[in-house]
Design an enzyme around this catalytic site. Sequence first.
Site, PDB file in Angstrom:
ATOM      1  CD  GLN B 118      -2.359   1.264   2.938  1.00 62.31           C
ATOM      2  OE1 GLN B 118      -2.002   0.535   3.797  1.00 62.31           O
ATOM      3  NE2 GLN B 118      -3.378   2.012   2.978  1.00 62.31           N
ATOM      4  CB  SER B 121       2.218   6.816   5.048  1.00 61.85           C
ATOM      5  OG  SER B 121       0.999   6.479   5.773  1.00 61.85           O
ATOM      6  CB  SER B 153       4.141  -3.738   5.615  1.00 58.47           C
ATOM      7  OG  SER B 153       3.025  -2.879   6.063  1.00 58.47           O
ATOM      8  CD  GLU B 236      -4.910   0.349   7.566  1.00 53.63           C
ATOM      9  OE1 GLU B 236      -5.110   1.491   7.016  1.00 53.63           O
ATOM     10  OE2 GLU B 236      -3.386   0.192   7.584  1.00 53.63           O
TER      11      GLU B 236
END
Lengths: 376, 399
Positions: B118, B121, B153, B236
Amino acid sequence: MSTLPDLRYSDVEDALRASVRDLLADRCPWSAVLRRCETSEPYDMDLWRRLAGGLGCAGLLVPERYGGAGASAREVAVVLEELGRAVAPVPFLGSAVLATSALLACGAGDGADDCLGPLAAGERTAALAVPFATPPGAPFPASVHAEGDRLTGRVVGVVDAVVADLLVVPATGADGPGLYVVEVGGSAVAVTLRTSLDLTRPIADVTLDGAAARRVAGPESAAAALDAALVAGAALLASEQLGVAEQCLETTVGYVKTRYQFGRPIGGFQAVKHRLADLWAAVTSARSAARYAAACLATADPDVRVATAVAQAHCSEVAVTAAEECVQLHGGIGFTWEHPAHLYLKRAKACEIALGSPDRHRAALAALVDLPAATP
Amino acid sequence: MPVTATTSVPDAERLRALVRDFLATHDPRERLRFLRARFDAGLAWVHYPEGLGGLGLPRALQSVVDEEFAAAGAPDNAPRRNLIGLGMVAPTILRFGTEEQKRRFLRPLWTGEEAWCQLFSEPGAGSDLAVLATRAVRDGDDWVVTGQKVWTSRAHEADWAILLARTDPDVPKHRGLTYFLCDMHSPGVVVRPLRQATGEAEFNEVFLNRVRIPDAHRLGAVGDGWRVAQTTLMNERIAIGGGAAPRETGALGVVARTWRERPELRTPGLHDELLRLWVAWEVNRLTNERIRQQLANGQPGPEGSAVKLAFARLNQRVTGLELTLLAGEGLAYDDWTMRRPAGVDFTQRSPGYRYLRAKGNSIEGGTSEILRNIIAERVLGLPPEPRTDKDVPWKDLPR
């Protein structure tokens, strides 16, 4: 696959909640509770009769063969949530939970049965004559002595005793512990109302001076019956504490949306929002603990003692925190007699002490889950 | 339509029969072929539409299928290693993807043939995600993307990424974003490990240097990226909160065992703290179970936020207690060697690791502060934070 019981509310429980909530909304606004609490009649016995007899709440734990509803601890828990939300001045916990559970635990044939019908119907009211602070697992009390069918002694701090027709009294005689039923009325029984911290559920002292009594449990079952009542009381008190906490949270959230300071509602300030978010999370977790304790009690699950200790250790503190936050976040008005916040604070703190403080329940838990204390 | 356990009984029986038929005709030793066939049979996620791995059945029935396959010892699609793909990407593609995108991406995602990460951020955009600065500029049939992402991650193992990028700097921050599906093997994608306080690198920083993404890999409309991302972020929160574990699992289980086995370490103060944490851990477990029961019956509620908030604090207190309890032993650390773990395991490493790793719990997947704002505003209905940046074009915002 999970082996945990259903922690949700059933349709039947939701319907019961709605009836109790309607009755309380109609008959038990907090202004009425406040008006009554300093009078010579701190209990609303008219409300009690409607709740106990009219809605059948007093007989929820009592099997149908004794005239009860044959429901379970889950339904009782729902009633207690609502009574907690309203800080209702009725002897439900003392009569329909503690005394009734003690009588039910005496077992058939010991003479407790004929008390249950009138209690279930709400025609009579009972109290369990032990100090309200007594935790489950406490030693059998030695404050009342039995000589044949006469009881003598004194028990201080008994919940709901001042409106009881019957007392269920643990007493020790020549052959050991017993549970006895005493009719309130004669000169040998004195029930003295105390000035109590919790104005909406006062305690009283019971003095027995050779009072006539009927033994309903002998040495073989009395201690277990008393303990079963204390476990049931403690497990279900968690639901009342949940109700107290919910009401405090809702009242406070409602208030901070309407109270303007510095040009905006105080509920818009992050310092206030975060405290209420934490409180909501705490109430959410208290609901899980209380539901689990009630569910374990309902099915006599072997985990009931752990569930009770967890629920009491947790819900006691959540209710006190919720009431303290309610007072604080209402600011000045929250500290006045005219606002109901103090009724909830007093109920929450009294509940925390009742049937074992959180610390005592944690100590009980230490033994139950094998986490022993430090040895000096 | 709300689903109850009672109405699903006939469906459950029918499903069990379907799974048994499937097992009778497919060889579980050929793992990938088996998983692909399971997807094609609609037995991957039963609540998805037919043709996309599902049968259009209530979500509550998924456990029936999973249990039957598990009982037969059939291979699974490693759901714990594919949390982002299964939990977040798939529901977003299902909702916003074109038919072509759904058919292209959902099957290899589900079988685990393609791993996902993903790219949301950024160093300058964490809790205030919508202020992100990665730019995507249209160039013919492609978009050209430049920027830096962080806390990603599994980026080093991922084949694909969901990517949020700014396509219009002249409008307020929420309105100028677009959502893309980014091929991690594209030229210009550079992944570097990001080392954490624990010494290891679970996460990455990802540099995007003029990465070309075909417009066919845009998910949702241009400028509608924030709305698409909301679906991802909502999922999420659901994906992070799992079902109820047994009593005394995780870090609490470790410290409870130490307490029992090492009486010489016990002190009265730590006893009280241990019991408080035991109670809180158990209560959180019960709340997780209550959420699981509600979800399984089609009654989702906001309680997941309570669990995440409480767990972060609890795990930090429990791991801190364990270090203190161990006294001198707690001063040692197992290994500072930089490594790249496949997942987080709170029981396998040293107490010092647990203590340090737990500090991430109140930051990852939404900080506790943002979570409290969300609870206060969306659950309790309290007034929102003042928005000074609401009508300001992104390019004029102070950064």
